[in-house]
Write a protein that holds these residues in place. Structure first.
Motif, PDB file in Angstrom:
ATOM      1  N   ILE A 174      -1.629   5.596   3.871  1.00  0.00           N
ATOM      2  CA  ILE A 174      -2.836   4.926   4.372  1.00  0.00           C
ATOM      3  C   ILE A 174      -2.928   5.048   5.885  1.00  0.00           C
ATOM      4  O   ILE A 174      -3.995   4.859   6.472  1.00  0.00           O
ATOM      5  CB  ILE A 174      -2.847   3.442   3.938  1.00  0.00           C
ATOM      6  CG1 ILE A 174      -4.276   2.870   4.027  1.00  0.00           C
ATOM      7  CG2 ILE A 174      -1.855   2.611   4.747  1.00  0.00           C
ATOM      8  CD1 ILE A 174      -4.423   1.499   3.396  1.00  0.00           C
ATOM      9  N   ARG A 199       0.483   3.895  -5.883  1.00  0.00           N
ATOM     10  CA  ARG A 199       0.063   2.929  -4.884  1.00  0.00           C
ATOM     11  C   ARG A 199       1.234   1.997  -4.595  1.00  0.00           C
ATOM     12  O   ARG A 199       2.086   1.780  -5.439  1.00  0.00           O
ATOM     13  CB  ARG A 199      -1.138   2.128  -5.382  1.00  0.00           C
ATOM     14  CG  ARG A 199      -2.345   3.003  -5.682  1.00  0.00           C
ATOM     15  CD  ARG A 199      -3.472   2.187  -6.258  1.00  0.00           C
ATOM     16  NE  ARG A 199      -4.592   3.035  -6.684  1.00  0.00           N
ATOM     17  CZ  ARG A 199      -5.702   2.588  -7.246  1.00  0.00           C
ATOM     18  NH1 ARG A 199      -5.856   1.287  -7.458  1.00  0.00           N
ATOM     19  NH2 ARG A 199      -6.655   3.419  -7.581  1.00  0.00           N
ATOM     20  N   LEU A 220      -9.178   1.049   0.898  1.00  0.00           N
ATOM     21  CA  LEU A 220      -8.019   0.215   0.568  1.00  0.00           C
ATOM     22  C   LEU A 220      -7.693   0.312  -0.909  1.00  0.00           C
ATOM     23  O   LEU A 220      -6.525   0.438  -1.294  1.00  0.00           O
ATOM     24  CB  LEU A 220      -8.293  -1.240   0.948  1.00  0.00           C
ATOM     25  CG  LEU A 220      -7.133  -2.197   0.652  1.00  0.00           C
ATOM     26  CD1 LEU A 220      -5.955  -1.918   1.572  1.00  0.00           C
ATOM     27  CD2 LEU A 220      -7.583  -3.655   0.768  1.00  0.00           C
ATOM     28  N   TYR A 251      -5.275   2.952  -2.116  1.00  0.00           N
ATOM     29  CA  TYR A 251      -3.869   2.904  -1.680  1.00  0.00           C
ATOM     30  C   TYR A 251      -3.161   1.604  -2.063  1.00  0.00           C
ATOM     31  O   TYR A 251      -1.931   1.545  -2.048  1.00  0.00           O
ATOM     32  CB  TYR A 251      -3.800   3.060  -0.152  1.00  0.00           C
ATOM     33  CG  TYR A 251      -4.259   4.407   0.329  1.00  0.00           C
ATOM     34  CD1 TYR A 251      -3.360   5.438   0.581  1.00  0.00           C
ATOM     35  CD2 TYR A 251      -5.616   4.682   0.521  1.00  0.00           C
ATOM     36  CE1 TYR A 251      -3.780   6.686   1.018  1.00  0.00           C
ATOM     37  CE2 TYR A 251      -6.058   5.927   0.957  1.00  0.00           C
ATOM     38  CZ  TYR A 251      -5.128   6.918   1.199  1.00  0.00           C
ATOM     39  OH  TYR A 251      -5.555   8.154   1.623  1.00  0.00           O
ATOM     40  N   TYR A 252      -3.925   0.598  -2.389  1.00  0.00           N
ATOM     41  CA  TYR A 252      -3.419  -0.764  -2.551  1.00  0.00           C
ATOM     42  C   TYR A 252      -2.939  -1.017  -3.978  1.00  0.00           C
ATOM     43  O   TYR A 252      -3.629  -0.715  -4.944  1.00  0.00           O
ATOM     44  CB  TYR A 252      -4.539  -1.737  -2.174  1.00  0.00           C
ATOM     45  CG  TYR A 252      -4.248  -3.196  -2.344  1.00  0.00           C
ATOM     46  CD1 TYR A 252      -3.055  -3.760  -1.895  1.00  0.00           C
ATOM     47  CD2 TYR A 252      -5.193  -4.042  -2.923  1.00  0.00           C
ATOM     48  CE1 TYR A 252      -2.808  -5.113  -2.035  1.00  0.00           C
ATOM     49  CE2 TYR A 252      -4.970  -5.391  -3.058  1.00  0.00           C
ATOM     50  CZ  TYR A 252      -3.770  -5.918  -2.617  1.00  0.00           C
ATOM     51  OH  TYR A 252      -3.529  -7.259  -2.763  1.00  0.00           O
ATOM     52  N   VAL A 299       0.848  -1.193   0.000  1.00  0.00           N
ATOM     53  CA  VAL A 299       0.000   0.000   0.000  1.00  0.00           C
ATOM     54  C   VAL A 299       0.886   1.246   0.000  1.00  0.00           C
ATOM     55  O   VAL A 299       2.082   1.169   0.260  1.00  0.00           O
ATOM     56  CB  VAL A 299      -0.931   0.033   1.237  1.00  0.00           C
ATOM     57  CG1 VAL A 299      -1.864  -1.166   1.251  1.00  0.00           C
ATOM     58  CG2 VAL A 299      -0.123   0.099   2.526  1.00  0.00           C
TER      59      VAL A 299
END
Length: 212
Positions: free
Chosen positions: A143, A159, A197, A200-201, A139
């Motif tokens: 986050i 990301r 999520l 950012y993932y 990530v």
């Protein structure tokens, strides 16, 4: 996805003084960490070099503790990972965590189920956690503060780059242990919606668990 499931995984920061993380991520040298010797480093400078780079090793230490293994100090663990090719150091530049050699080493060294997942959709994260495993997720580091002033609703421009440990999942989201999270907010058992999520993932990670 059905009900929420959370594994009771102990938390480890990538810095020895987890309560001081806000200082370290905003520029205070980790040589000032009063607990640096717990890391197993030979010097405060060695500790300060590695502490910002070992999110993956912190996730491994959490997993080892959860599964009842002895947990090596951070820097000796990093030295082993370097020898195994999970990190590549050239001067002050470090490449890693490199998933394939990391999983090979973790399986051999600790007897873990360890699998590299360069393509890991959210549904698979849920399935792995429900199967009794935990998942290192790549990530973006921000986050840790989803409500930061100026945070884009689309997420950061890139990301990935930082590893957190998924210790729980449910219909509404994922539960994370973040080695560089903020104390009292996003270090341990931090609930993040699936939509957040996704911002950012990077869609990749490593699955760890008890041996098959």
């Amino acid at each position: 996805m059905t009900s929420m499931i959370i594994h009771q995984v102990p938390y480890y920061s990538q810095w020895e003084s987890a309560d001081l993380v806000p200082r370290f991520i905003t520029g205070t040298s980790a040589t000032t960490d009063p607990l640096w010797q717990k890391s197993g480093a030979d010097t405060a400078d060695e500790y300060a070099f590695w502490a910002p780079r070992v999110c993956g090793m912190a996730c491994l230490r959490m997993t080892l503790d959860w599964l009842g293994h002895d947990v090596p100090p951070m820097v000796p663990l990093v030295r082993e990972a370097l020898t195994a090719g999970a990190y590549v150091q050239v001067g002050d530049h470090v490449k890693g965590l490199i998933y394939a050699p990391f999983t090979t080493w973790a399986a051999r060294r600790f007897g873990l189920h360890a699998r590299s997942r360069p393509d890991l959709p959210a549904d698979d994260i849920d399935a792995e956690v429900r199967a009794g495993r935990v998942v290192l997720l790549s990530v973006h580091k921000t986050i840790r503060d989803l409500a930061a002033p100026g945070a884009s609703p689309e997420g950061p421009p890139q990301r990935g780059g930082h590893l957190v440990l998924a210790v729980g999942t449910g219909p509404d989201g994922v539960v994370l242990h973040n080695p560089s999270g903020l104390p009292g907010r996003s270090q341990q058992f931090h609930r993040v919606t699936w939509a957040d999520l996704d911002r950012y993932y990077a869609g990749r990670g490593v699955v760890l668990g008890p041996a098959d």
